[in-house]
Design an enzyme around this catalytic site. Structure first.
Site, PDB file in Angstrom:
ATOM      1  N   ILE A  19       0.831  -1.345  -0.149  1.00 26.61           N
ATOM      2  CA  ILE A  19       0.266  -0.087   0.076  1.00 26.61           C
ATOM      3  C   ILE A  19       0.756   1.611   0.125  1.00 26.61           C
ATOM      4  CG2 ILE A  19      -2.428  -0.644   0.961  1.00 26.61           C
ATOM      5  CD1 ILE A  19      -0.713  -0.152   3.608  1.00 26.61           C
ATOM      6  N   THR A  37      12.249   4.869  -1.169  1.00 25.35           N
ATOM      7  CA  THR A  37      13.408   4.028  -0.980  1.00 25.35           C
ATOM      8  C   THR A  37      14.215   3.405  -0.075  1.00 25.35           C
ATOM      9  OG1 THR A  37      14.550   6.385  -1.958  1.00 25.35           O
ATOM     10  CG2 THR A  37      15.603   5.224  -1.624  1.00 25.35           C
ATOM     11  N   PHE A  38      13.821   3.229   1.344  1.00 24.92           N
ATOM     12  CA  PHE A  38      14.010   1.951   2.483  1.00 24.92           C
ATOM     13  C   PHE A  38      13.589   1.243   2.841  1.00 24.92           C
ATOM     14  CE2 PHE A  38      16.959   5.974   2.250  1.00 24.92           C
ATOM     15  CZ  PHE A  38      17.784   6.117   1.706  1.00 24.92           C
ATOM     16  N   ALA A  39      11.939   1.414   2.293  1.00 27.77           N
ATOM     17  CA  ALA A  39      10.621   0.313   2.835  1.00 27.77           C
ATOM     18  C   ALA A  39       9.703   0.421   1.655  1.00 27.77           C
ATOM     19  CB  ALA A  39      10.656   1.329   4.572  1.00 27.77           C
ATOM     20  N   LYS A  40       8.741  -0.523   2.295  1.00 25.68           N
ATOM     21  CA  LYS A  40       7.628  -0.216   2.022  1.00 25.68           C
ATOM     22  C   LYS A  40       6.574  -0.823   2.495  1.00 25.68           C
ATOM     23  CE  LYS A  40       8.727  -4.214  -1.465  1.00 25.68           C
ATOM     24  NZ  LYS A  40       8.058  -4.767  -2.070  1.00 25.68           N
ATOM     25  N   VAL A  41       5.714  -0.589   2.978  1.00 26.13           N
ATOM     26  CA  VAL A  41       4.309  -0.482   3.390  1.00 26.13           C
ATOM     27  C   VAL A  41       3.502  -1.615   3.296  1.00 26.13           C
ATOM     28  CG1 VAL A  41       2.879   0.035   4.370  1.00 26.13           C
ATOM     29  CG2 VAL A  41       4.641   1.714   4.558  1.00 26.13           C
ATOM     30  N   LYS A  95       4.861  -2.144   8.350  1.00 29.27           N
ATOM     31  CA  LYS A  95       6.543  -1.352   7.292  1.00 29.27           C
ATOM     32  C   LYS A  95       7.831  -1.991   7.318  1.00 29.27           C
ATOM     33  CE  LYS A  95       8.955   3.023   7.534  1.00 29.27           C
ATOM     34  NZ  LYS A  95       9.272   4.362   8.044  1.00 29.27           N
ATOM     35  N   ASP A 102       8.925  17.691   9.684  1.00 29.79           N
ATOM     36  CA  ASP A 102       8.838  16.981   8.191  1.00 29.79           C
ATOM     37  C   ASP A 102       7.150  17.461   8.242  1.00 29.79           C
ATOM     38  OD1 ASP A 102       9.340  16.933   4.985  1.00 29.79           O
ATOM     39  OD2 ASP A 102       9.385  14.879   5.587  1.00 29.79           O
TER      40      ASP A 102
END
Length: 464
Positions: free
Chosen positions: A32, A36-40, A55, A152
């Site tokens: 979903i 760059t460094f992770a997927k969920v 995550k 951020d």
């Protein structure tokens, strides 16, 4: 009856043709979100049937990019700042190769999704903007009370739950208090939302910097565009440093006054949270959202994930029955259906496109992939396909930054496929244009049902 049969058949097919991956007590589903460094990934707690988001990060990537301290900080912060308007962290798990952060599943999309693609739709009403701003300030106030500064804050880091209530996420750039240190020095955040003292490289107060970002967000909600938006960085910095902006004519005098108090380039005279909460414009219909009584925060599992990985692994299982597309289960369909109405799955509205959207096709999965790849080439993108997931890559309109989209095919019933489309890199408004052009190119494979099933029928089908 035809729609009910389609759903029943889909669920029976799920039982016969299971495609599963389990992490401990969680069964993983579709992706979903990704970065760059992770997927969920969507996941379901098999013990409680609760839907969550997980995550996933590769340990090799974390070590290679020296991100251990940053990830530790992000996890620790999310455990500390438990508030109804902040995405909740449930637990942290680790396998030999990956770290899994189990999060609250927030199904209402991004706050950015509330903006349409037509000029007159690109802003919210004053009452709706005030509601979200009040919830944002409550969340930020809670963070600051815990000594945490987000650093951020922007619309793309603000989600909405199923009740259209705000949820703050992404504490990857957040700062925790350090003994004897009053000012922060790391320059970080998204330039258009960053306070002038952060850009200048001087030491800055994290609370004042966060409030500047909140002011920019309020402006965007009301105006539909940024107060500071230049094509080159030096010009952007100059406008931010001198607070060169003007409020559109439709801003009320009270809203204009508050925004000018927040977007004060001098952090010393900039309005504080207490002043914002006392402001007459802010106070209108304000119902404070307070957290539950303080919970005991235990960071032992965070230490275990990073320090004891040699002998504390969560069990990973992968079970693939064939090499076809993944089958979407009932829980995932409920999450996508937005209020138990299947029309959200199948409707393709040209005037309103999210960062993540979808369409349905009755063409075979391989035909869908081929059509997407051909469309990608004609639009100037490179296509990389693996396991019914295609990544399109190219340059953004400014020819400087990268633009990337991932499309994944899911089987929701025999001979009925859903294609999930999500932006991975690039500007959200540019994604709106991309999605419109893509749909024009592959129009022949998109299926548009003529009848939408009532939500009550869907509910009966899923519970029978």
């Amino acid at each position: 009856m035809q729609q009910q049969s389609f759903l029943s058949t889909s669920f029976e097919l799920r039982e016969m043709k299971a495609v599963k991956r389990k992490v401990g007590k969680y069964e993983l589903g579709r992706t979903i979100g990704s970065g760059t460094f992770a997927k969920v990934k969507f996941a379901q707690n098999m013990e409680t049937n609760e839907s969550v988001a997980i995550k996933i990060m590769a340990k090799s990537t974390i070590l290679r990019h020296k991100m251990v301290d940053q990830i530790k900080r992000e996890i620790s912060v999310m455990k500390i700042v438990r508030h109804p308007c902040i995405v909740r962290l449930h637990e942290v798990l680790a396998s030999q190769t990956k770290i899994y952060i189990v999060l609250e599943l927030v199904s209402g999309g991004e706050l950015f999704d509330r903006f349409g693609t037509q000029v007159h739709q690109r802003r919210l009403s004053e009452s709706e903007s005030r509601k979200y701003f009040q919830q944002l300030i409550d969340a930020v106030s809670h963070c600051h009370g815990k000594g945490v500064y987000h650093r951020d804050l922007k619309p793309e880091n603000l989600l909405l739950d199923s009740g259209a209530n705000l949820k703050v996420l992404d504490f990857g750039l957040s700062a925790l208090p350090k003994q004897g240190v009053e000012l922060l020095h790391t320059t970080c955040g998204t330039p258009n939302y960053v306070a002038p003292e952060v850009i200048s490289g001087r030491g800055y107060d994290g609370a004042a910097a966060d409030l500047w970002s909140c002011g920019v967000i309020l402006y965007v909600l009301l105006a539909g565009h940024l107060p500071f938006d230049e094509t080159d960085f030096p010009s952007l910095c100059n406008k931010i440093n001198t607070a060169q902006f003007s409020c559109p004519c439709w801003f009320s005098p009270a809203a204009t006054s508050l925004i000018h108090k927040i977007l004060d380039p001098n952090p010393v005279t900039r309005i504080k949270i207490e002043g914002i909460k006392r402001d007459p414009w802010f106070q209108k219909n304000y119902v404070p959202i307070t957290p539950r009584a303080d919970e005991v925060v235990n960071l032992d599992d965070v230490t275990a994930v990073f320090d004891g990985i040699q002998d504390k692994f969560v069990n990973e299982e992968s079970q693939n029955s064939d090499d076809g597309p993944l089958i979407m289960n009932a829980f995932e369909m409920i999450t996508l259906s937005q209020g138990l109405n299947l029309s959200a799955l199948f409707e393709r509205r040209q005037d309103y496109v999210k960062r993540q959207t979808r369409f349905v096709s009755r063409q075979p999965a391989k035909v869908i992939i081929s059509a997407i790849e051909a469309a990608a080439v004609s639009l100037g993108f490179k296509a990389h396909t693996r396991n019914y997931k295609t990544r399109l890559e190219g340059l953004s309109a400014n020819r400087v930054s990268q633009f990337a989209v991932v499309l994944e095919v899911f089987e929701v019933a025999p001979s009925l496929f859903m294609v999930d489309v999500r932006k991975v890199a690039g500007d959200t408004l540019e994604y709106h244009k991309f999605y419109k052009h893509l749909c024009e190119k592959i129009d022949r494979i998109i299926w548009r049902p003529k009848v939408s099933m009532p939500s009550s029928t869907l509910f009966q089908t899923m519970t029978c």
